[in-house]
Scaffold this motif. Structure first.
Motif, PDB file in Angstrom:
ATOM      1  N   THR A   1       3.881  -6.741   2.984  1.00  0.00           N
ATOM      2  CA  THR A   1       5.343  -6.798   2.995  1.00  0.00           C
ATOM      3  C   THR A   1       5.967  -5.422   2.828  1.00  0.00           C
ATOM      4  O   THR A   1       7.119  -5.211   3.193  1.00  0.00           O
ATOM      5  CB  THR A   1       5.871  -7.705   1.865  1.00  0.00           C
ATOM      6  OG1 THR A   1       5.392  -7.219   0.601  1.00  0.00           O
ATOM      7  CG2 THR A   1       5.402  -9.145   2.060  1.00  0.00           C
ATOM      8  N   GLU A   2       5.204  -4.492   2.285  1.00  0.00           N
ATOM      9  CA  GLU A   2       5.771  -3.182   1.956  1.00  0.00           C
ATOM     10  C   GLU A   2       4.748  -2.075   2.186  1.00  0.00           C
ATOM     11  O   GLU A   2       3.589  -2.201   1.800  1.00  0.00           O
ATOM     12  CB  GLU A   2       6.213  -3.171   0.485  1.00  0.00           C
ATOM     13  CG  GLU A   2       6.902  -1.920   0.036  1.00  0.00           C
ATOM     14  CD  GLU A   2       7.286  -1.986  -1.437  1.00  0.00           C
ATOM     15  OE1 GLU A   2       7.719  -0.944  -1.962  1.00  0.00           O
ATOM     16  OE2 GLU A   2       7.139  -3.050  -2.059  1.00  0.00           O
TER      17      GLU A   2
ATOM     18  N   ILE B   1       0.846  -1.185   0.000  1.00  0.00           N
ATOM     19  CA  ILE B   1       0.000   0.000   0.000  1.00  0.00           C
ATOM     20  C   ILE B   1       0.888   1.244   0.000  1.00  0.00           C
ATOM     21  O   ILE B   1       1.919   1.284   0.677  1.00  0.00           O
ATOM     22  CB  ILE B   1      -0.980   0.013   1.198  1.00  0.00           C
ATOM     23  CG1 ILE B   1      -2.023   1.119   1.040  1.00  0.00           C
ATOM     24  CG2 ILE B   1      -0.262   0.114   2.526  1.00  0.00           C
ATOM     25  CD1 ILE B   1      -3.252   0.929   1.881  1.00  0.00           C
ATOM     26  N   VAL B   2       0.505   2.204  -0.820  1.00  0.00           N
ATOM     27  CA  VAL B   2       1.208   3.487  -0.876  1.00  0.00           C
ATOM     28  C   VAL B   2       0.280   4.543  -0.277  1.00  0.00           C
ATOM     29  O   VAL B   2      -0.850   4.711  -0.718  1.00  0.00           O
ATOM     30  CB  VAL B   2       1.586   3.867  -2.322  1.00  0.00           C
ATOM     31  CG1 VAL B   2       2.234   5.242  -2.344  1.00  0.00           C
ATOM     32  CG2 VAL B   2       2.512   2.830  -2.928  1.00  0.00           C
ATOM     33  N   ILE B   3       0.791   5.227   0.727  1.00  0.00           N
ATOM     34  CA  ILE B   3       0.001   6.261   1.384  1.00  0.00           C
ATOM     35  C   ILE B   3       0.435   7.610   0.823  1.00  0.00           C
ATOM     36  O   ILE B   3       1.627   7.935   0.856  1.00  0.00           O
ATOM     37  CB  ILE B   3       0.196   6.199   2.908  1.00  0.00           C
ATOM     38  CG1 ILE B   3      -0.310   4.844   3.415  1.00  0.00           C
ATOM     39  CG2 ILE B   3      -0.537   7.335   3.602  1.00  0.00           C
ATOM     40  CD1 ILE B   3      -0.071   4.606   4.882  1.00  0.00           C
TER      41      ILE B   3
ATOM     42  N   GLU C   1       0.556  -7.347  14.314  1.00  0.00           N
ATOM     43  CA  GLU C   1       0.384  -8.645  13.649  1.00  0.00           C
ATOM     44  C   GLU C   1       0.473  -8.558  12.127  1.00  0.00           C
ATOM     45  O   GLU C   1      -0.134  -9.368  11.420  1.00  0.00           O
ATOM     46  CB  GLU C   1      -0.926  -9.310  14.084  1.00  0.00           C
ATOM     47  CG  GLU C   1      -0.948  -9.677  15.558  1.00  0.00           C
ATOM     48  CD  GLU C   1      -2.262 -10.262  16.011  1.00  0.00           C
ATOM     49  OE1 GLU C   1      -2.745 -11.222  15.380  1.00  0.00           O
ATOM     50  OE2 GLU C   1      -2.807  -9.737  17.011  1.00  0.00           O
ATOM     51  N   CYS C   2       1.223  -7.580  11.636  1.00  0.00           N
ATOM     52  CA  CYS C   2       1.573  -7.564  10.203  1.00  0.00           C
ATOM     53  C   CYS C   2       2.794  -8.468  10.070  1.00  0.00           C
ATOM     54  O   CYS C   2       3.939  -8.003   9.997  1.00  0.00           O
ATOM     55  CB  CYS C   2       1.862  -6.142   9.731  1.00  0.00           C
ATOM     56  SG  CYS C   2       0.393  -5.098   9.645  1.00  0.00           S
ATOM     57  N   SER C   3       2.546  -9.750  10.066  1.00  0.00           N
ATOM     58  CA  SER C   3       3.598 -10.749  10.269  1.00  0.00           C
ATOM     59  C   SER C   3       4.541 -10.929   9.083  1.00  0.00           C
ATOM     60  O   SER C   3       5.546 -11.620   9.194  1.00  0.00           O
ATOM     61  CB  SER C   3       2.971 -12.099  10.643  1.00  0.00           C
ATOM     62  OG  SER C   3       2.001 -12.483   9.682  1.00  0.00           O
ATOM     63  N   SER C   4       4.232 -10.318   7.927  1.00  0.00           N
ATOM     64  CA  SER C   4       5.115 -10.412   6.753  1.00  0.00           C
ATOM     65  C   SER C   4       5.937  -9.151   6.531  1.00  0.00           C
ATOM     66  O   SER C   4       6.793  -9.117   5.651  1.00  0.00           O
ATOM     67  CB  SER C   4       4.292 -10.711   5.488  1.00  0.00           C
ATOM     68  OG  SER C   4       3.658 -11.970   5.580  1.00  0.00           O
TER      69      SER C   4
ATOM     70  N   LYS D   1      10.205   2.322   7.097  1.00  0.00           N
ATOM     71  CA  LYS D   1      10.911   3.578   7.358  1.00  0.00           C
ATOM     72  C   LYS D   1       9.916   4.600   7.879  1.00  0.00           C
ATOM     73  O   LYS D   1       8.948   4.953   7.203  1.00  0.00           O
ATOM     74  CB  LYS D   1      11.593   4.100   6.089  1.00  0.00           C
ATOM     75  CG  LYS D   1      12.428   5.335   6.349  1.00  0.00           C
ATOM     76  CD  LYS D   1      13.218   5.765   5.135  1.00  0.00           C
ATOM     77  CE  LYS D   1      14.085   6.967   5.467  1.00  0.00           C
ATOM     78  NZ  LYS D   1      14.845   7.446   4.298  1.00  0.00           N
ATOM     79  N   ILE D   2      10.153   5.058   9.077  1.00  0.00           N
ATOM     80  CA  ILE D   2       9.276   6.049   9.694  1.00  0.00           C
ATOM     81  C   ILE D   2       9.853   7.434   9.408  1.00  0.00           C
ATOM     82  O   ILE D   2      10.997   7.718   9.765  1.00  0.00           O
ATOM     83  CB  ILE D   2       9.176   5.817  11.214  1.00  0.00           C
ATOM     84  CG1 ILE D   2       8.624   4.415  11.485  1.00  0.00           C
ATOM     85  CG2 ILE D   2       8.285   6.872  11.858  1.00  0.00           C
ATOM     86  CD1 ILE D   2       8.699   3.987  12.928  1.00  0.00           C
ATOM     87  N   PRO D   3       9.097   8.298   8.743  1.00  0.00           N
ATOM     88  CA  PRO D   3       9.619   9.624   8.383  1.00  0.00           C
ATOM     89  C   PRO D   3       9.853  10.503   9.605  1.00  0.00           C
ATOM     90  O   PRO D   3       9.227  10.314  10.659  1.00  0.00           O
ATOM     91  CB  PRO D   3       8.540  10.203   7.469  1.00  0.00           C
ATOM     92  CG  PRO D   3       7.301   9.457   7.799  1.00  0.00           C
ATOM     93  CD  PRO D   3       7.724   8.094   8.241  1.00  0.00           C
TER      94      PRO D   3
END
Length: 195
Positions: free
Chosen positions: A103-104, A82-84, A121-124, A129-131
């Protein structure tokens, strides 16, 4: 609200540009929904909007959205990427909870707040990267992200909340800046790969 909630055979939806908002639980439990395009006319995505859409693998959020509310993608177990957009400033509580195939994810530099248990629980999920624009990372945010190996905590963060990285068993490295003055209980509990 609940417009298509529980329509478990619904596979594809075309949304007209006359729609400006998704109300509460719009597609909640639409477990066969695999394809949807959100038009740029939509400015609000209500809580639980896509919760339980377990066949949805990818979705593009338009730049008309400024906030992704609570539980919006909770349990979207097929969502891989997902792209935010750069218009988004906040991600709500449990927004991506149990998105076990994710995954991304790209977080924009406009983001200031990530809610409680947002990625639990996003297990994959392997890396995120946190801005530097983020000033709040909610409690339990990455709890039980069992594949997460690497994460950065920007200097803008002053507190690591309780249970933030609990049971991130693959987490190997984390850098904590001197700006952090408080670390909550169980923040790194069960991070058995940290060196």
């Amino acid at each position: 609200k609940n417009i298509f909630s529980g329509c478990s055979s619904l596979e594809k939806v075309s949304i007209p540009s006359s729609i400006t908002s998704f109300e509460i639980s719009t597609f909640d439990g639409c477990s066969s929904l695999s394809q949807i395009t959100i038009p740029s006319s939509v400015t609000t995505i209500g809580v639980w909007s896509f919760s339980g859409c377990s066949s949805l693998s990818e979705i593009e959020i338009p730049s008309s959205i400024t906030s992704i509310g609570n539980y919006v993608f909770k349990g979207c177990t097929s969502l891989t990427r997902i792209v935010i957009p750069s218009s988004v400033t906040t991600i709500g509580n449990q927004t991506f909870l149990r998105c076990s195939s994710l995954t991304e994810i790209e977080l924009p530099s406009s983001l200031t707040l990530i809610g409680n248990f947002a990625f639990r629980e996003c297990s994959s999920l392997i890396k995120i990267k946190i801005p530097s624009s983020v000033i709040v990372i909610g409690e339990g945010c990455f709890m039980q992200c069992s594949s997460l190996e690497e994460v950065n905590i920007p200097a803008s963060i002053t507190s690591i909340q309780k249970e933030t990285f609990e049971n991130c068993k693959s987490l190997k490295r984390i850098e904590i800046h001197s700006s952090v003055t408080k670390v909550g209980y169980n923040a790194f509990k069960g991070c058995c790969s940290l060196k």
